[in-house]
Design a protein around this motif. Sequence first.
Motif, PDB file in Angstrom:
ATOM      1  N   ASP A  28       3.664   2.937 -13.553  1.00  0.00           N
ATOM      2  CA  ASP A  28       3.063   2.510 -12.288  1.00  0.00           C
ATOM      3  C   ASP A  28       3.230   3.556 -11.195  1.00  0.00           C
ATOM      4  O   ASP A  28       2.269   3.897 -10.500  1.00  0.00           O
ATOM      5  CB  ASP A  28       3.688   1.176 -11.842  1.00  0.00           C
ATOM      6  N   ILE A  29       4.455   4.063 -11.028  1.00  0.00           N
ATOM      7  CA  ILE A  29       4.748   4.980  -9.920  1.00  0.00           C
ATOM      8  C   ILE A  29       5.642   6.105 -10.425  1.00  0.00           C
ATOM      9  O   ILE A  29       6.625   5.863 -11.129  1.00  0.00           O
ATOM     10  CB  ILE A  29       5.464   4.262  -8.760  1.00  0.00           C
ATOM     11  N   PHE A  31      -1.169  -1.094  -4.220  1.00  0.00           N
ATOM     12  CA  PHE A  31      -0.370  -1.023  -5.433  1.00  0.00           C
ATOM     13  C   PHE A  31      -0.604  -2.274  -6.272  1.00  0.00           C
ATOM     14  O   PHE A  31      -0.337  -3.393  -5.835  1.00  0.00           O
ATOM     15  CB  PHE A  31       1.120  -0.898  -5.100  1.00  0.00           C
ATOM     16  N   ILE A  81       0.259   6.022  -9.607  1.00  0.00           N
ATOM     17  CA  ILE A  81       0.522   6.449  -8.227  1.00  0.00           C
ATOM     18  C   ILE A  81       1.605   7.519  -8.245  1.00  0.00           C
ATOM     19  O   ILE A  81       2.634   7.380  -8.912  1.00  0.00           O
ATOM     20  CB  ILE A  81       0.966   5.266  -7.349  1.00  0.00           C
ATOM     21  N   ASP A 130       3.325   1.494   3.017  1.00  0.00           N
ATOM     22  CA  ASP A 130       3.742   2.829   2.607  1.00  0.00           C
ATOM     23  C   ASP A 130       5.154   3.166   3.083  1.00  0.00           C
ATOM     24  O   ASP A 130       5.417   4.239   3.620  1.00  0.00           O
ATOM     25  CB  ASP A 130       2.748   3.891   3.120  1.00  0.00           C
ATOM     26  N   GLU A 133       0.857  -1.181   0.000  1.00  0.00           N
ATOM     27  CA  GLU A 133       0.000   0.000   0.000  1.00  0.00           C
ATOM     28  C   GLU A 133       0.895   1.232   0.000  1.00  0.00           C
ATOM     29  O   GLU A 133       1.858   1.316   0.764  1.00  0.00           O
ATOM     30  CB  GLU A 133      -0.933   0.019   1.209  1.00  0.00           C
ATOM     31  N   ASN A 145      -0.931   7.778  -2.339  1.00  0.00           N
ATOM     32  CA  ASN A 145      -1.014   8.397  -3.655  1.00  0.00           C
ATOM     33  C   ASN A 145      -1.363   9.870  -3.475  1.00  0.00           C
ATOM     34  O   ASN A 145      -2.465  10.208  -3.036  1.00  0.00           O
ATOM     35  CB  ASN A 145      -2.078   7.696  -4.501  1.00  0.00           C
TER      36      ASN A 145
END
Length: 462
Positions: A225-226, A17, A257, A350, A5, A8
């Motif tokens: 993705d990120i 995620f 994210i 996180d 997780e 975001n």
Amino acid sequence: MAEIELFNTLQREKVRFVPQDPSRVTLYVCGPTVYNFAHIGNGRPAVVFDTLFRLLRAIYGQNNVIYARNITDVDDKINAAAREQGVDISQITEKYTRIYRADMTALGTLPPTLEPKVTGHMDDIISLVGRLVDKGHAYTTPDGVYFHVPSMPSYGQLSGRNLDDNEAGARISVDENKRDPADFALWKAAKPGEPAWDAPFGAGRPGWHIECSAMIETNLGTTIDIHGGGHDLIFPHHENEIAQSVCVHDGVPLANIWMHNGFLTMNADKMSKSLGNVALVHELVQRWPGEALRLSLLSAHYRAPLDWTDELILQSMKTLDRLYRALATVWDETAEPILPDGVLAALCDDLNTPKALAELSMLARKANKAETQDERQRAKAELLGAGQLLGILDQDPQSWLSRAGATVDEDASAEITAMVNARFQARQDRNWAEADRLRAELAARGVEVTDGKDGSSWRFIA
């Protein structure tokens, strides 16, 4: 498979995620503008997202994660430094790129999978600018090409700013040729004495934001993705990246994210070159081990502010002393690293590094108390696995502990003293087997015992 997780920034909450393709997880982080030495504030995102990179590799496989961190080698500050020194910009950028890489390596960061440079993507940038013009989201002026912010009604979602706020935004200049005060430069017209590239809309060089959009599109794809970076990049840089990429791709997201690390302060004041209170990485690593600097950067949650002080680094040194002493007790065992559940779970939440470090301390205590060979092997494997996730504990313990100034905390000191006293009593009782066992355990911790008629004393020999 462990579930991650992440917070975001776009949604303002933690989300699960789920990579678009688990065999090709994509991560992009805004890297340095190479015109000067990096300060420790620049090192924080490098260390934070290196830790994320390590976590993603651990879960999805080392060859299934693509981490791109760019190098900005075209910029006003680079041009100014080149003019001042009377050299080509490449001499400035190549020098400070080498220094940046060395500094980040000293902080324990792995090399990114890709390290795209702006100068290597000029054709991609020019193409992207041209497509934005063709789609009606950008326009040309004598000064260059601007993105027209009102052409994107949803502009401001990442930062929470509305169009009226943007007039006073960082790095947004007022220009009579702009259609709207919020419009920002995609391409800057050539100026005498500055490097320039030919383009259909006139010779010049890219604006700040278009570079990352083009490098992401070319190297990672339309949607990644990120996307990561420092909190200071949320506006205008990342907001403008979104505008460019979303508009050129007809509404398709740039990243699923968005992650941002918090600010670093220096003795409670914001670290700033203008204030003269920056701590340069290449100077810090001459004074402190890079591993201690890394641990200091991970000591607070990545989204929280972190105050940079000598006391913080000293505490990290003591923590590493304690961890390496625990590792020394099991170092002779044969064991391959394994990912400890507690540390892995903390990072999956996180990137909760304070919790992960608390779990690591528990593993160190287990190592100190391990009695059987199985327990010692497990302890070593978990300590090494946790170290790989966090980017620490990669040295031979004796190498770390042999340095001048190695410390021991009060709890460890009391425990060792109790063992030394127990050994002295065993000798008094002629329990030689117990005395020998305790001496061997103390030696494994790097402790030398000196016996006297009234008791025994001890010191660290490592």
